[in-house]
Scaffold this active site. Structure first.
Site, PDB file in Angstrom:
ATOM      1  N   LYS A  22       0.585  -1.202   0.061  1.00  0.00           N
ATOM      2  CA  LYS A  22      -0.037   0.011  -0.162  1.00  0.00           C
ATOM      3  C   LYS A  22       0.691   1.161   0.298  1.00  0.00           C
ATOM      4  O   LYS A  22       0.703   1.638  -0.816  1.00  0.00           O
ATOM      5  CB  LYS A  22      -0.547  -0.043   1.061  1.00  0.00           C
ATOM      6  CG  LYS A  22      -1.633   0.971   2.002  1.00  0.00           C
ATOM      7  CD  LYS A  22      -2.497   0.754   3.220  1.00  0.00           C
ATOM      8  CE  LYS A  22      -2.589   2.644   4.066  1.00  0.00           C
ATOM      9  NZ  LYS A  22      -1.426   2.904   4.549  1.00  0.00           N
ATOM     10  N   ASN A  23       1.131   1.128   0.918  1.00  0.00           N
ATOM     11  CA  ASN A  23       2.416   2.638   1.109  1.00  0.00           C
ATOM     12  C   ASN A  23       3.593   3.271   0.202  1.00  0.00           C
ATOM     13  O   ASN A  23       3.756   3.860   0.065  1.00  0.00           O
ATOM     14  CB  ASN A  23       2.887   2.794   2.250  1.00  0.00           C
ATOM     15  CG  ASN A  23       2.129   3.063   3.546  1.00  0.00           C
ATOM     16  OD1 ASN A  23       0.977   3.428   3.185  1.00  0.00           O
ATOM     17  ND2 ASN A  23       2.058   2.045   5.420  1.00  0.00           N
ATOM     18  N   ARG A  93      -3.546  10.277   4.269  1.00  0.00           N
ATOM     19  CA  ARG A  93      -2.970  10.768   4.579  1.00  0.00           C
ATOM     20  C   ARG A  93      -2.058  11.357   2.310  1.00  0.00           C
ATOM     21  O   ARG A  93      -1.075  12.111   3.068  1.00  0.00           O
ATOM     22  CB  ARG A  93      -2.002   9.969   5.188  1.00  0.00           C
ATOM     23  CG  ARG A  93      -0.392   9.675   5.644  1.00  0.00           C
ATOM     24  CD  ARG A  93      -0.676  11.481   6.877  1.00  0.00           C
ATOM     25  NE  ARG A  93       0.032  11.507   7.472  1.00  0.00           N
ATOM     26  CZ  ARG A  93       0.654  12.803   7.506  1.00  0.00           C
ATOM     27  NH1 ARG A  93      -0.221  13.701   7.701  1.00  0.00           N
ATOM     28  NH2 ARG A  93       1.197  13.167   7.750  1.00  0.00           N
ATOM     29  N   CYS A 117      -5.172   8.167   8.522  1.00  0.00           N
ATOM     30  CA  CYS A 117      -6.228   8.157  10.356  1.00  0.00           C
ATOM     31  C   CYS A 117      -5.814   8.662  11.580  1.00  0.00           C
ATOM     32  O   CYS A 117      -4.511   9.505  11.575  1.00  0.00           O
ATOM     33  CB  CYS A 117      -5.089   6.170  10.421  1.00  0.00           C
ATOM     34  SG  CYS A 117      -5.698   5.398   9.523  1.00  0.00           S
ATOM     35  N   ARG A 122       1.037  14.122  13.350  1.00  0.00           N
ATOM     36  CA  ARG A 122       1.308  14.198  12.255  1.00  0.00           C
ATOM     37  C   ARG A 122       1.884  15.244  11.370  1.00  0.00           C
ATOM     38  O   ARG A 122       0.853  15.442   9.959  1.00  0.00           O
ATOM     39  CB  ARG A 122       0.540  12.913  11.203  1.00  0.00           C
ATOM     40  CG  ARG A 122       0.050  11.526  12.085  1.00  0.00           C
ATOM     41  CD  ARG A 122      -0.781  10.946  11.606  1.00  0.00           C
ATOM     42  NE  ARG A 122      -0.427   9.881  10.202  1.00  0.00           N
ATOM     43  CZ  ARG A 122       0.006   8.482   9.712  1.00  0.00           C
ATOM     44  NH1 ARG A 122      -1.849   8.415   9.879  1.00  0.00           N
ATOM     45  NH2 ARG A 122       0.114   7.864   8.666  1.00  0.00           N
ATOM     46  N   PRO A 123       2.554  16.538  11.832  1.00  0.00           N
ATOM     47  CA  PRO A 123       3.041  17.844  10.287  1.00  0.00           C
ATOM     48  C   PRO A 123       3.363  17.093   9.358  1.00  0.00           C
ATOM     49  O   PRO A 123       3.668  15.896   9.105  1.00  0.00           O
ATOM     50  CB  PRO A 123       3.385  18.067  12.029  1.00  0.00           C
ATOM     51  CG  PRO A 123       4.936  16.695  12.692  1.00  0.00           C
ATOM     52  CD  PRO A 123       3.496  15.379  12.768  1.00  0.00           C
ATOM     53  N   ILE A 124       3.954  17.914   8.787  1.00  0.00           N
ATOM     54  CA  ILE A 124       4.498  17.643   7.297  1.00  0.00           C
ATOM     55  C   ILE A 124       5.498  19.005   7.476  1.00  0.00           C
ATOM     56  O   ILE A 124       5.960  19.255   5.986  1.00  0.00           O
ATOM     57  CB  ILE A 124       3.131  17.813   6.690  1.00  0.00           C
ATOM     58  CG1 ILE A 124       2.649  19.242   6.255  1.00  0.00           C
ATOM     59  CG2 ILE A 124       2.712  16.728   6.099  1.00  0.00           C
ATOM     60  CD1 ILE A 124       2.133  19.349   4.904  1.00  0.00           C
ATOM     61  N   ASP A 125       6.449  19.462   8.382  1.00  0.00           N
ATOM     62  CA  ASP A 125       6.839  20.157   8.353  1.00  0.00           C
ATOM     63  C   ASP A 125       7.953  19.672   7.984  1.00  0.00           C
ATOM     64  O   ASP A 125       8.538  20.801   7.008  1.00  0.00           O
ATOM     65  CB  ASP A 125       7.233  20.628   9.832  1.00  0.00           C
ATOM     66  CG  ASP A 125       7.340  19.419  10.637  1.00  0.00           C
ATOM     67  OD1 ASP A 125       6.683  18.226  11.261  1.00  0.00           O
ATOM     68  OD2 ASP A 125       8.680  19.484  11.077  1.00  0.00           O
ATOM     69  N   GLN A 126       8.747  18.611   7.761  1.00  0.00           N
ATOM     70  CA  GLN A 126       9.796  18.484   7.488  1.00  0.00           C
ATOM     71  C   GLN A 126       9.922  18.177   5.869  1.00  0.00           C
ATOM     72  O   GLN A 126      10.913  18.573   5.481  1.00  0.00           O
ATOM     73  CB  GLN A 126      10.048  17.062   7.821  1.00  0.00           C
ATOM     74  CG  GLN A 126      10.562  16.981   8.969  1.00  0.00           C
ATOM     75  CD  GLN A 126      11.753  17.807   9.845  1.00  0.00           C
ATOM     76  OE1 GLN A 126      12.746  17.950   9.149  1.00  0.00           O
ATOM     77  NE2 GLN A 126      11.343  18.606  10.624  1.00  0.00           N
ATOM     78  N   ASP A 305       3.570   0.313  12.492  1.00  0.00           N
ATOM     79  CA  ASP A 305       2.206  -0.938  11.532  1.00  0.00           C
ATOM     80  C   ASP A 305       1.662  -2.042  12.249  1.00  0.00           C
ATOM     81  O   ASP A 305       0.575  -1.975  11.559  1.00  0.00           O
ATOM     82  CB  ASP A 305       2.347  -0.042  10.170  1.00  0.00           C
ATOM     83  CG  ASP A 305       1.418   1.338   9.453  1.00  0.00           C
ATOM     84  OD1 ASP A 305       2.180   2.271   9.972  1.00  0.00           O
ATOM     85  OD2 ASP A 305       2.468   1.416   8.746  1.00  0.00           O
ATOM     86  N   ILE A 327       6.479   6.181  17.699  1.00  0.00           N
ATOM     87  CA  ILE A 327       6.346   7.344  16.413  1.00  0.00           C
ATOM     88  C   ILE A 327       5.415   7.665  17.021  1.00  0.00           C
ATOM     89  O   ILE A 327       4.274   8.427  16.276  1.00  0.00           O
ATOM     90  CB  ILE A 327       6.200   6.094  15.400  1.00  0.00           C
ATOM     91  CG1 ILE A 327       7.250   5.027  15.566  1.00  0.00           C
ATOM     92  CG2 ILE A 327       7.056   6.512  14.047  1.00  0.00           C
ATOM     93  CD1 ILE A 327       8.856   5.453  14.154  1.00  0.00           C
ATOM     94  N   ARG A 398      -9.121   0.191   3.483  1.00  0.00           N
ATOM     95  CA  ARG A 398      -8.476   1.119   2.785  1.00  0.00           C
ATOM     96  C   ARG A 398      -7.402   0.415   2.397  1.00  0.00           C
ATOM     97  O   ARG A 398      -6.056   1.423   1.904  1.00  0.00           O
ATOM     98  CB  ARG A 398      -8.485   2.611   3.969  1.00  0.00           C
ATOM     99  CG  ARG A 398      -9.709   2.813   3.634  1.00  0.00           C
ATOM    100  CD  ARG A 398      -9.189   4.374   4.492  1.00  0.00           C
ATOM    101  NE  ARG A 398      -8.163   5.588   3.906  1.00  0.00           N
ATOM    102  CZ  ARG A 398      -9.052   6.716   3.766  1.00  0.00           C
ATOM    103  NH1 ARG A 398      -9.156   7.221   4.912  1.00  0.00           N
ATOM    104  NH2 ARG A 398      -7.863   7.294   3.044  1.00  0.00           N
TER     105      ARG A 398
END
Ligand code: UD1
Length: 420
Positions: A22-23, A93, A117, A122-126, A305, A327, A398
């Site tokens: 999936k990922n 996501r 989820c 779950r920030p996206i700063d990086q 996961d 995590i 999903r």
């Protein structure tokens, strides 16, 4: 509304074949945009998240068709919009990969902030830090990330946290940047390597994926290709855990055993028999299953996961186990549901739980809160005496392909029913 009904306590026996990851798929599908040419993607999992990305790309103007074997041909040349902000985008996501892909190809992108989820902040700063280092102007406005660049130039980027999403997203933009990009403290997960292999197949020059320093020589002309996605490490792990949980004997075909080492080591430590071949793993019981301590870590550590399904398995292990989730801070939402089934679990602090093994779990109505919590409740349902009803199955759809069919073929008594 669909729900699962499991009559538990049956041993799983037989063989199962693992689907595509999936990922990896969720990054590779948008990455096709970078070449501007048609690509044929094989071994994609038939899951809801892949269907959603397919729909998003189609709505942007890509031409997508399926071959009889389920492979997906994507021709991105008709893409005519760089702004993707609908609910479909914000609900998942992996839509953040559209940012790197569109910015790389067209030097502009507007993407709704990603959802997915609810397992933590779950920030996206990086991701943003990386794109800015490559020369993009980025603003967050009205629930969207807007990125624009006159030109992208290679840069040295050190990630402050090891992030799978940021590593892949920066890789996508960097293949289109002039000169060399170095991503240091990069994630090493198998799907990072798979995306790098796909980019290289399109003509990119990405080296070092799978180590913590990735070097990208950007600016090459990319072209279409045919590519097969790797097997899903988390699906394979879920079946390994389900086999152990039911004291079954299951051969998991089409997986990559080296990707499973952290889980295999824990199962062996518990006293489960695990044997490996080139592309299959067999899981069998051997006496008492002992309690163990599990700590989630970035790859090659124990994957976050699999923490939730592993927690279910430990509910009936002999002794006291601890599980530390390092995590995601809200990845314990399945615990209340497991307690309803008779599990003895104590929260020690916000990231550590203590599980006292019990002799039996008992079926109960339970509700899924996120994808891997769903996997955990299915494992618990398979272990439990009596009937477990699992609600909110859309989370499971999903990320798992034909889960109930695969489990049924191993002898599980699981049905998918609907209720108004
Ligand atoms: C991806 C996977 C998810 C998996 C996770 C960890 C997809 C679609 N999802 O999620 O299934 O559980 O990797 O293997 O591939 N972080 C920051 N800033 C950032 C990015 C991340 O602080 O910009 C933090 C996160 O809050 C988290 C940690 O870094 O604590 C790891 O997150 P990351 O690896 O990015 O996970 P996702 O890409 O969200």
């Amino acid at each position: 509304m669909a729900y699962y009904r499991i009559n538990g306590g049956k041993r799983l026996e037989g063989a199962v074949t693992i689907s595509g990851a999936k990922n990896a798929a969720l990054a590779i599908i948008p990455a096709v945009i970078l070449s501007g040419e048609s690509c044929l993607l094989e071994n994609l999992p038939e899951i809801e998240d892949v269907r959603i990305v397919e729909e998003i790309l189609t709505s942007m103007g890509a031409d997508i068709s399926r071959t009889p074997d389920g492979s997906m041909r994507i021709d991105p040349s008709g893409i005519s919009t760089f702004s993707v902000t609908g609910e479909m985008v914000s609900s998942m996501r992996a839509s953040y990969y559209l940012l790197g892909a569109l910015l790389g190809r067209y030097k502009k992108a507007e993407i709704a902030l990603p959802g997915g989820c609810a397992i933590g902040q779950r920030p996206i700063d990086q991701h943003i830090k990386g794109m800015r280092a490559l020369g993009a102007d980025i603003v967050i406005q009205g629930g969207s990330v807007k990125a624009r660049a006159d030109r992208l130039r290679g840069a040295e980027i050190y990630l402050d946290v090891v992030s799978v999403g940021a590593t892949i997203n920066i890789m996508l933009a960097a293949v289109a940047a002039e000169g060399q990009t170095i991503i240091a403290n990069a994630a090493k997960e198998p799907h990072v390597v798979d995306v790098a292999n796909f980019l290289n197949m399109m003509g990119a020059n990405v080296k070092g994926a799978g180590t913590d320093v990735i070097r990208i020589q950007g600016g090459r002309r990319l072209h279409g290709c045919t590519y097969a996605v790797i097997p899903d490490q988390i699906e394979a792990g879920t079946f390994m855990i389900a086999a152990a949980a039911t004291r079954g004997d299951v051969v998991i075909h089409g997986c990559i055993p080296t990707h499973m080492e952290a889980l295999t080591a824990k199962l062996l430590e518990m006293g489960v028999r695990v044997t490996e071949n080139d592309d299959s793993i067999r899981v069998r019981p051997q006496g008492v299953q002992r309690a163990v301590n599990v700590k989630t870590q970035v790859y090659p550590g124990f994957p976050t996961d699999l923490q939730q399904p592993m927690t279910s398995l430990l509910c009936m292990a002999n002794g006291v186990s601890t599980v530390s989730e390092t995590i995601f801070e809200r990845r314990f939402m399945h615990l209340d549901e497991l307690r309803r089934m008779g599990a003895h679990i104590k929260l020690m602090d916000h990231s550590t739980i203590l599980i006292e093994g019990v002799r039996e779990l008992y079926g109960a109505p339970v509700t899924v809160t996120d994808l891997r919590a769903g996997a955990a409740l299915i494992v618990a349902g398979l272990m439990a005496k009596g009937v477990t009803e699992i609600y909110e199955t859309s989370y499971i759809d999903r990320g798992y392909e034909h889960l109930e069919d695969k489990l049924r073929s191993l002898g599980a008594k699981i049905e998918r029913l609907t209720v108004d």
